[in-house]
Design a protein around this motif. Structure first.
Motif, PDB file in Angstrom:
ATOM      1  N   UNK A  78       0.824  -1.191   0.000  1.00  0.00           N
ATOM      2  CA  UNK A  78       0.000   0.000   0.000  1.00  0.00           C
ATOM      3  C   UNK A  78       0.864   1.249   0.000  1.00  0.00           C
ATOM      4  N   UNK A  79       0.472   2.185  -0.819  1.00  0.00           N
ATOM      5  CA  UNK A  79       1.148   3.470  -0.884  1.00  0.00           C
ATOM      6  C   UNK A  79       0.408   4.438   0.037  1.00  0.00           C
ATOM      7  N   UNK A  80       1.147   5.294   0.719  1.00  0.00           N
ATOM      8  CA  UNK A  80       0.486   6.269   1.573  1.00  0.00           C
ATOM      9  C   UNK A  80      -0.184   7.356   0.745  1.00  0.00           C
ATOM     10  N   UNK A  81       0.369   7.651  -0.421  1.00  0.00           N
ATOM     11  CA  UNK A  81      -0.179   8.656  -1.328  1.00  0.00           C
ATOM     12  C   UNK A  81      -0.301   8.032  -2.708  1.00  0.00           C
ATOM     13  N   UNK A  82      -1.293   8.415  -3.469  1.00  0.00           N
ATOM     14  CA  UNK A  82      -1.374   7.913  -4.847  1.00  0.00           C
ATOM     15  C   UNK A  82      -0.144   8.365  -5.630  1.00  0.00           C
ATOM     16  N   UNK A  83       0.372   7.482  -6.490  1.00  0.00           N
ATOM     17  CA  UNK A  83       1.577   7.809  -7.238  1.00  0.00           C
ATOM     18  C   UNK A  83       1.311   8.802  -8.364  1.00  0.00           C
ATOM     19  N   UNK A  84       0.116   8.776  -8.920  1.00  0.00           N
ATOM     20  CA  UNK A  84      -0.198   9.726  -9.984  1.00  0.00           C
ATOM     21  C   UNK A  84      -1.076  10.833  -9.419  1.00  0.00           C
ATOM     22  N   UNK A  85      -0.682  12.047  -9.685  1.00  0.00           N
ATOM     23  CA  UNK A  85      -1.414  13.202  -9.195  1.00  0.00           C
ATOM     24  C   UNK A  85      -2.337  13.709 -10.301  1.00  0.00           C
ATOM     25  N   UNK A  86      -3.513  14.216  -9.942  1.00  0.00           N
ATOM     26  CA  UNK A  86      -4.422  14.722 -10.966  1.00  0.00           C
ATOM     27  C   UNK A  86      -3.817  15.915 -11.691  1.00  0.00           C
ATOM     28  N   UNK A  87      -4.113  16.016 -12.997  1.00  0.00           N
ATOM     29  CA  UNK A  87      -3.533  17.057 -13.838  1.00  0.00           C
ATOM     30  C   UNK A  87      -3.979  18.457 -13.451  1.00  0.00           C
ATOM     31  N   UNK A  88      -5.152  18.879 -13.850  1.00  0.00           N
ATOM     32  CA  UNK A  88      -5.548  20.244 -13.604  1.00  0.00           C
ATOM     33  C   UNK A  88      -6.832  20.354 -12.809  1.00  0.00           C
ATOM     34  N   UNK A  89      -7.466  19.258 -12.502  1.00  0.00           N
ATOM     35  CA  UNK A  89      -8.746  19.302 -11.813  1.00  0.00           C
ATOM     36  C   UNK A  89      -8.519  19.170 -10.311  1.00  0.00           C
ATOM     37  N   UNK A  90      -8.673  20.264  -9.596  1.00  0.00           N
ATOM     38  CA  UNK A  90      -8.453  20.248  -8.152  1.00  0.00           C
ATOM     39  C   UNK A  90      -9.748  20.477  -7.398  1.00  0.00           C
ATOM     40  N   UNK A  91     -10.837  20.055  -7.967  1.00  0.00           N
ATOM     41  CA  UNK A  91     -12.136  20.275  -7.334  1.00  0.00           C
ATOM     42  C   UNK A  91     -12.311  19.345  -6.140  1.00  0.00           C
ATOM     43  N   UNK A  92     -13.271  19.683  -5.315  1.00  0.00           N
ATOM     44  CA  UNK A  92     -13.562  18.866  -4.142  1.00  0.00           C
ATOM     45  C   UNK A  92     -13.977  17.453  -4.520  1.00  0.00           C
ATOM     46  N   UNK A  93     -14.711  17.337  -5.602  1.00  0.00           N
ATOM     47  CA  UNK A  93     -15.175  16.013  -6.020  1.00  0.00           C
ATOM     48  C   UNK A  93     -14.008  15.106  -6.391  1.00  0.00           C
ATOM     49  N   UNK A  94     -13.033  15.653  -7.078  1.00  0.00           N
ATOM     50  CA  UNK A  94     -11.865  14.864  -7.458  1.00  0.00           C
ATOM     51  C   UNK A  94     -11.063  14.478  -6.232  1.00  0.00           C
ATOM     52  N   UNK A  95     -10.875  15.408  -5.326  1.00  0.00           N
ATOM     53  CA  UNK A  95     -10.141  15.115  -4.095  1.00  0.00           C
ATOM     54  C   UNK A  95     -10.846  14.040  -3.281  1.00  0.00           C
ATOM     55  N   UNK A  96     -12.156  14.117  -3.225  1.00  0.00           N
ATOM     56  CA  UNK A  96     -12.924  13.112  -2.490  1.00  0.00           C
ATOM     57  C   UNK A  96     -12.771  11.740  -3.134  1.00  0.00           C
ATOM     58  N   UNK A  97     -12.848  11.686  -4.468  1.00  0.00           N
ATOM     59  CA  UNK A  97     -12.695  10.409  -5.177  1.00  0.00           C
ATOM     60  C   UNK A  97     -11.313   9.806  -4.923  1.00  0.00           C
ATOM     61  N   UNK A  98     -10.283  10.626  -4.976  1.00  0.00           N
ATOM     62  CA  UNK A  98      -8.931  10.126  -4.738  1.00  0.00           C
ATOM     63  C   UNK A  98      -8.771   9.626  -3.306  1.00  0.00           C
ATOM     64  N   UNK A  99      -9.307  10.374  -2.378  1.00  0.00           N
ATOM     65  CA  UNK A  99      -9.219   9.966  -0.976  1.00  0.00           C
ATOM     66  C   UNK A  99      -9.967   8.666  -0.745  1.00  0.00           C
ATOM     67  N   UNK A 100     -11.169   8.581  -1.318  1.00  0.00           N
ATOM     68  CA  UNK A 100     -11.969   7.373  -1.149  1.00  0.00           C
ATOM     69  C   UNK A 100     -11.311   6.173  -1.825  1.00  0.00           C
TER      70      UNK A 100
END
Length: 167
Positions: A78-100
């Motif tokens: 398990x990685x503590x952080x996702x290895x790929x970071x989102x490109x330009x979309x920093x909306x709350x919905x994207x952050x929630x999806x990544x966290x989930x």
């Protein structure tokens, strides 16, 4: 037979693929899971096509995922952080999806299956137990353990849920 099955696959694969991803936490494994489930469904298409074939495919996916988990029993890295970071979309919905997504990857396959069935599919404990082929108590135990684990690994999800409920 082939035309109706083809139409079913074309129209329902995107939704089934999302469910497979929620169960596996990995795009390639999700594709394998869905392909395996569709292959098994095809063998029984004449019998199930007039009923609810999507429910049949979902059940096959849940059973197949548990079967793979039982055979593998390999500890996940398990990685503590996702290895790929989102490109330009920093909306709350994207952050929630990544966290989930990251939080779900930290659960065991059984726990993940219970969470998907209970909260994404909105099944009761008894219905989830029937789909997984286990007792209601097992579903409760895995659900309780999964929620406790999610609270530990992703406390910001709990904060977001509390903020939304206060609105």
């Amino acid at each position: 037979m082939t035309d109706s099955f083809h139409d079913f696959v074309v129209h329902r694969s995107p939704a089934l693929s999302r469910r497979a991803f929620l169960l596996t936490g990995d795009h390639q494994l999700a594709e394998d899971l869905l392909q395996s489930a569709l292959a098994k469904t095809y063998r029984h298409w004449l019998r199930i096509r007039d009923g609810d074939p999507e429910a049949y495919v979902r059940r096959v996916m849940y059973h197949q995922q548990v079967s793979w988990w039982r055979r593998r029993r390999v500890a996940e890295r398990l990685e503590s952080e996702p290895t790929d970071q989102p490109g330009g979309d920093h909306s709350d919905a994207t952050a929630l999806r990544l966290t989930m997504s990251a939080a779900l990857r930290r659960l065991s396959p059984r726990q993940r299956a219970v969470i998907v069935l209970r909260f994404y599919e909105d099944l009761t404990e008894a219905e989830a137990a029937e789909v997984l082929g286990c007792s209601v108590g097992t579903v409760k135990r895995h659900g309780h353990d999964a929620i406790r684990r999610l609270r530990a690994v992703a406390p910001d999800l709990v904060d977001r849920t509390e903020q939304r409920s206060l609105r």
